[in-house]
Design a protein around this motif. Structure first.
Motif, short mmCIF file in Angstrom:
data_model
loop_
_atom_site.label_atom_id
_atom_site.label_comp_id
_atom_site.label_asym_id
_atom_site.label_seq_id
_atom_site.Cartn_x
_atom_site.Cartn_y
_atom_site.Cartn_z
N UNK A 337 0.84 -1.20 0.00
CA UNK A 337 0.00 0.00 0.00
C UNK A 337 0.87 1.25 0.00
N UNK A 338 0.31 2.31 -0.54
CA UNK A 338 0.97 3.62 -0.58
C UNK A 338 0.07 4.60 0.15
N UNK A 339 0.60 5.27 1.17
CA UNK A 339 -0.23 6.16 1.98
C UNK A 339 -0.14 7.58 1.43
N UNK A 340 -1.26 8.05 0.89
CA UNK A 340 -1.40 9.42 0.39
C UNK A 340 -1.97 10.26 1.53
N UNK A 341 -1.29 11.35 1.90
CA UNK A 341 -1.74 12.11 3.07
C UNK A 341 -1.36 13.58 2.95
N UNK A 342 -2.22 14.43 3.48
CA UNK A 342 -1.94 15.86 3.47
C UNK A 342 -2.73 16.54 4.57
N UNK A 343 -2.09 17.48 5.26
CA UNK A 343 -2.71 18.18 6.39
C UNK A 343 -2.06 17.72 7.70
N UNK A 344 -1.93 18.65 8.64
CA UNK A 344 -1.20 18.35 9.88
C UNK A 344 -1.76 17.14 10.61
N UNK A 345 -3.06 17.12 10.84
CA UNK A 345 -3.68 16.02 11.58
C UNK A 345 -3.61 14.73 10.77
N UNK A 346 -3.83 14.83 9.47
CA UNK A 346 -3.79 13.64 8.60
C UNK A 346 -2.38 13.04 8.54
N UNK A 347 -1.36 13.89 8.50
CA UNK A 347 0.01 13.39 8.41
C UNK A 347 0.41 12.63 9.67
N UNK A 348 -0.02 13.13 10.82
CA UNK A 348 0.26 12.43 12.08
C UNK A 348 -0.45 11.08 12.11
N UNK A 349 -1.71 11.10 11.66
CA UNK A 349 -2.50 9.87 11.63
C UNK A 349 -1.90 8.88 10.63
N UNK A 350 -1.39 9.37 9.50
CA UNK A 350 -0.80 8.52 8.48
C UNK A 350 0.45 7.81 9.01
N UNK A 351 1.25 8.53 9.78
CA UNK A 351 2.45 7.94 10.35
C UNK A 351 2.09 6.81 11.31
N UNK A 352 1.08 7.03 12.14
CA UNK A 352 0.63 6.01 13.09
C UNK A 352 0.08 4.79 12.36
N UNK A 353 -0.72 5.04 11.31
CA UNK A 353 -1.32 3.95 10.54
C UNK A 353 -0.24 3.12 9.83
N UNK A 354 0.70 3.80 9.18
CA UNK A 354 1.76 3.09 8.46
C UNK A 354 2.57 2.21 9.40
N UNK A 355 2.86 2.74 10.59
CA UNK A 355 3.64 1.96 11.56
C UNK A 355 2.89 0.70 11.99
N UNK A 356 1.58 0.85 12.22
CA UNK A 356 0.77 -0.29 12.66
C UNK A 356 0.67 -1.35 11.57
N UNK A 357 0.54 -0.93 10.32
CA UNK A 357 0.43 -1.89 9.21
C UNK A 357 1.76 -2.60 8.97
N UNK A 358 2.86 -1.87 9.12
CA UNK A 358 4.17 -2.51 8.98
C UNK A 358 4.39 -3.55 10.09
N UNK A 359 3.93 -3.22 11.29
CA UNK A 359 4.06 -4.17 12.40
C UNK A 359 3.24 -5.43 12.14
N UNK A 360 2.19 -5.30 11.32
CA UNK A 360 1.37 -6.46 10.96
C UNK A 360 1.95 -7.26 9.80
N UNK A 361 3.12 -6.84 9.30
CA UNK A 361 3.80 -7.60 8.26
C UNK A 361 3.63 -7.08 6.85
#
Length: 430
Positions: A337-361
């Motif tokens: 997956x490729x995370x498309x994100x823009x905006x302060x709140x969205x960018x923070x949320x995108x970082x958290x989401x990407x980390x969680x998905x990577x931890x899931x393999x």
């Protein structure tokens, strides 16, 4: 100020190329594990004497190609030009042979000062195996089969095994005399390099690349004529073993290999994937090397393959069979997956989401540019991911993420960012 460049023949391995190397190494590592070979890593730098004694002072490697220098302790040091001598030195130094036969493999860079060309650089890389303490003809067959099966599993086509016996030390001495006597009568027909080798290392003349010399050698006595009855029986056992395994071979009485330590079985495996036959793996038996380096007389057999040449062969194999094993190895990996994100709140949320998905393999690429969505989607399309995960201000306010298919299949769906397991299921669904 001039731009700094790497030395000639010293090539950088960039991420995309290195990904292919690692894929090949992973296949090799698994093959070796299944065959009971353990990995060994030796230093890049050794005493020069190791290679002079092991490879032979009359060889081109020692005489012309080694990177040697005197260090601050007034010791002559050399960047290793091949792997076998270092592995044997390590086995002797650490007393491995007192524990019985050793099945070892290695991978890493070697160094030879020669003219760079496609598939051959001054810093080059090898993968090799060494079976120290293996005496039987069956062990020769087993290591050859290991090389053959590894290349086949990588997807290399057009394989051909060339086989010869170099006999015992006494056999080679008798043959050396017969060959020198024959060549001295035809001295004026030899090329300059072959004339120089006539006194230092006459068997290497058989490996001459000069066409006129090769034509002359067609009439020369062969090593097969000088083999003792015991050496003939041993070689016949190797041939029978290969036939029993269904591995075809071609006898090549001119095959001598480039290093002095070989005895009895010598072999090369070639492939026609590059148009002409190109050697991708070579090796054989070297029963005298361990004693030569100060150990007890110990039989041994092994081989090495060059990674640079192998990768060229694999790329050609991938073009010939786009759905084959080689294509899967040399193809670029793509993120899930490729995370498309823009905006302060969205960018923070995108970082958290990407980390969680990577931890899931999952493999997730996170766009950190903050650029317009259109530009981010173009990058997402180029990376080959199946899904774009979209987070903007609206999604951030709802704590949701949009899953947008990029390859024209499936429907766009939205999930709460906290529903990691559900998102993972969608991304993993074919």
């Amino acid at each position: 100020m001039s731009q700094l460049q790497s030395l000639r023949g010293m090539v950088d391995l960039l991420p995309q190329a290195l990904e292919r190397w690692q894929a090949v190494e992973a296949v090799a590592r698994e093959q070796f594990r299944r065959s009971g070979f353990g990995e060994i890593r030796t230093p890049l730098l050794e005493t020069t004497d190791l290679f002079c004694r092991g490879i032979g002072e009359g060889t081109d490697v020692v005489g012309k190609e080694m990177y040697s220098f005197t260090d601050r302790g007034e010791r002559s040091c050399t960047l290793r030009p091949e792997g076998t001598a270092s592995v044997v030195r390590a086995a002797l130094q650490h007393g491995l042979l007192s524990q019985g036969a050793q099945k070892l493999w290695y991978a890493g860079p070697m160094f030879r000062y020669e003219r760079p060309q496609a598939g051959r650089q001054r810093q080059f890389h090898q993968i090799g195996v060494e079976w120290l303490g293996a005496e039987s003809a069956r062990s020769d067959v087993e290591v050859i089969a290991l090389a053959w099966d590894l290349l086949a599993s990588l997807g290399v086509g057009g394989l051909e095994l060339e086989l010869n016996s170099l006999g015992s030390a006494d056999d080679r001495q008798a043959y050396r005399k017969a060959l020198v006597d024959w060549l001295e009568q035809r001295l004026e027909q030899l090329d300059e390099d072959s004339r120089a080798r006539l006194t230092s290392n006459p068997l290497r003349i058989l490996d001459s690349k000069n066409k006129d010399t090769q034509a002359l050698l067609e009439q020369a006595p062969t090593l097969a004529d000088a083999l003792s009855p015991e050496s003939r029986l041993r070689f016949e056992a190797v041939r029978q073993g290969l036939t029993a395994l269904g591995i075809p071979y071609r006898l090549n009485p001119r095959l001598v290999r480039g290093l002095d330590y070989y005895s009895h079985t010598a072999f090369e495996i070639t492939s026609d994937q590059l148009g002409a036959q190109a050697t991708v793996c070579g090796g054989g038996r070297y029963d005298g090397l361990i004693a030569q380096l100060g150990g007890a007389a110990t039989p041994a057999v092994g081989w090495a393959l060059g990674m640079e040449r192998l990768l060229l062969v694999l790329e050609a194999a991938a073009m010939a069979a786009p759905n084959g094993a080689a294509a899967r190895l040399v193809g670029s990996s793509v993120p899930d997956a490729y995370v498309v994100n823009r905006g302060d709140q969205a960018e923070t949320m995108a970082l958290t989401l990407a980390r969680a998905l990577r931890a899931a393999g999952l493999t997730v690429e996170l766009d950190g540019s903050g650029s317009a969505f259109a530009k981010q989607f173009k990058r997402a399309d180029r990376c080959g991911a199946r899904w774009a995960l979209v987070l903007g201000d609206d999604e951030a306010d709802r704590a949701e993420v949009r899953l947008k298919p990029l390859l024209g299949q499936g429907e766009e769906v939205s999930w709460a960012v906290a529903e990691i397991a559900a998102i993972v299921d969608v991304l993993r669904t074919p």
